[in-house]
Scaffold this motif. Structure first.
Motif, PDB file in Angstrom:
ATOM      1  N   GLU A  14       7.229   6.401   0.424  1.00  0.00           N
ATOM      2  CA  GLU A  14       5.920   6.238   1.494  1.00  0.00           C
ATOM      3  C   GLU A  14       5.137   4.765   1.254  1.00  0.00           C
ATOM      4  O   GLU A  14       4.026   4.918   0.480  1.00  0.00           O
ATOM      5  N   THR A  36       4.901   4.455   8.234  1.00  0.00           N
ATOM      6  CA  THR A  36       5.562   3.877   6.963  1.00  0.00           C
ATOM      7  C   THR A  36       6.474   2.761   7.559  1.00  0.00           C
ATOM      8  O   THR A  36       6.920   2.640   8.593  1.00  0.00           O
ATOM      9  N   LEU A  65       2.970   2.360   3.167  1.00  0.00           N
ATOM     10  CA  LEU A  65       2.317   2.118   4.417  1.00  0.00           C
ATOM     11  C   LEU A  65       2.212   0.613   4.787  1.00  0.00           C
ATOM     12  O   LEU A  65       1.887   0.325   6.323  1.00  0.00           O
ATOM     13  N   GLY A  70      -1.820  12.090  -2.007  1.00  0.00           N
ATOM     14  CA  GLY A  70      -2.765  12.326  -1.136  1.00  0.00           C
ATOM     15  C   GLY A  70      -3.585  11.111  -1.135  1.00  0.00           C
ATOM     16  O   GLY A  70      -4.815  11.387  -0.306  1.00  0.00           O
ATOM     17  N   LYS A  71      -3.337  10.158  -1.869  1.00  0.00           N
ATOM     18  CA  LYS A  71      -4.415   9.112  -1.854  1.00  0.00           C
ATOM     19  C   LYS A  71      -3.574   7.652  -1.407  1.00  0.00           C
ATOM     20  O   LYS A  71      -2.179   7.829  -1.543  1.00  0.00           O
ATOM     21  N   GLN A  72      -4.269   6.651  -1.180  1.00  0.00           N
ATOM     22  CA  GLN A  72      -3.590   5.602  -0.987  1.00  0.00           C
ATOM     23  C   GLN A  72      -3.916   4.573  -1.896  1.00  0.00           C
ATOM     24  O   GLN A  72      -5.088   4.342  -2.356  1.00  0.00           O
ATOM     25  N   TYR A  73      -2.912   3.811  -2.431  1.00  0.00           N
ATOM     26  CA  TYR A  73      -3.259   2.720  -3.627  1.00  0.00           C
ATOM     27  C   TYR A  73      -2.748   1.412  -3.028  1.00  0.00           C
ATOM     28  O   TYR A  73      -1.487   1.266  -2.713  1.00  0.00           O
ATOM     29  N   LYS A  74      -3.345   0.320  -3.279  1.00  0.00           N
ATOM     30  CA  LYS A  74      -3.090  -1.189  -3.221  1.00  0.00           C
ATOM     31  C   LYS A  74      -2.336  -1.437  -4.578  1.00  0.00           C
ATOM     32  O   LYS A  74      -3.080  -1.516  -5.452  1.00  0.00           O
ATOM     33  N   VAL A 108       0.604  -1.167  -0.088  1.00  0.00           N
ATOM     34  CA  VAL A 108       0.057   0.122   0.093  1.00  0.00           C
ATOM     35  C   VAL A 108       0.933   1.014  -0.117  1.00  0.00           C
ATOM     36  O   VAL A 108       1.657   1.448   0.892  1.00  0.00           O
ATOM     37  N   ILE A 109       0.936   2.075  -0.974  1.00  0.00           N
ATOM     38  CA  ILE A 109       1.619   3.345  -1.285  1.00  0.00           C
ATOM     39  C   ILE A 109       0.887   4.419  -1.063  1.00  0.00           C
ATOM     40  O   ILE A 109      -0.462   4.397  -1.356  1.00  0.00           O
ATOM     41  N   LYS A 110       1.601   5.693  -0.853  1.00  0.00           N
ATOM     42  CA  LYS A 110       0.675   6.746  -0.695  1.00  0.00           C
ATOM     43  C   LYS A 110       1.326   7.900  -1.491  1.00  0.00           C
ATOM     44  O   LYS A 110       2.616   7.905  -1.559  1.00  0.00           O
ATOM     45  N   THR A 111       0.503   8.487  -2.605  1.00  0.00           N
ATOM     46  CA  THR A 111       1.006   9.120  -3.475  1.00  0.00           C
ATOM     47  C   THR A 111      -0.175  10.272  -3.784  1.00  0.00           C
ATOM     48  O   THR A 111      -1.272   9.751  -3.814  1.00  0.00           O
TER      49      THR A 111
END
Length: 99
Positions: free
Chosen positions: A37, A49, A39, A9-13, A4-7
């Motif tokens: 970043e 992180t 998570l 302002g959103k989080q993506y699996k 799970v990354i953050k870029t």
């Protein structure tokens, strides 16, 4: 394995070989980027992180999304405003998950 990354302002699996449309990044097409970043990696959850984890990706292209119509109206006032918005996105392909 997934992460799970953050870029933007959103989080993506993400998993290896996934293709994502994310907020615009100031990089050229074909360049490789690294997301620091991270998570979560597999079953390791960071606080906030995961230390030493990273996700590598390749930028495929930058493009504009579909137009979104923003329509505002005040009833009985003859007041209408119609605007359109096209968000600029970057398409990336996940190449590696290290963690």
């Amino acid at each position: 394995m997934f992460a799970v990354i953050k870029t933007g302002g959103k989080q993506y699996k993400v998993a290896k070989d996934d293709v994502l449309d994310i907020e615009k990044l100031e990089v050229e097409d074909g360049a490789s980027i690294t997301f620091d970043e991270v998570l979560m990696v597999g079953d390791k959850v960071g606080a906030p992180t995961v230390a030493g984890a990273s996700v590598s990706a390749t930028v495929e292209r930058t493009f504009k999304d579909k137009k979104v119509i923003v329509f505002k109206k005040q009833r009985r006032q003859n007041h209408r405003r119609k605007r359109g918005h096209r968000q600029t996105l970057t398409r990336v392909r996940i190449t590696d998950i290290a963690g």
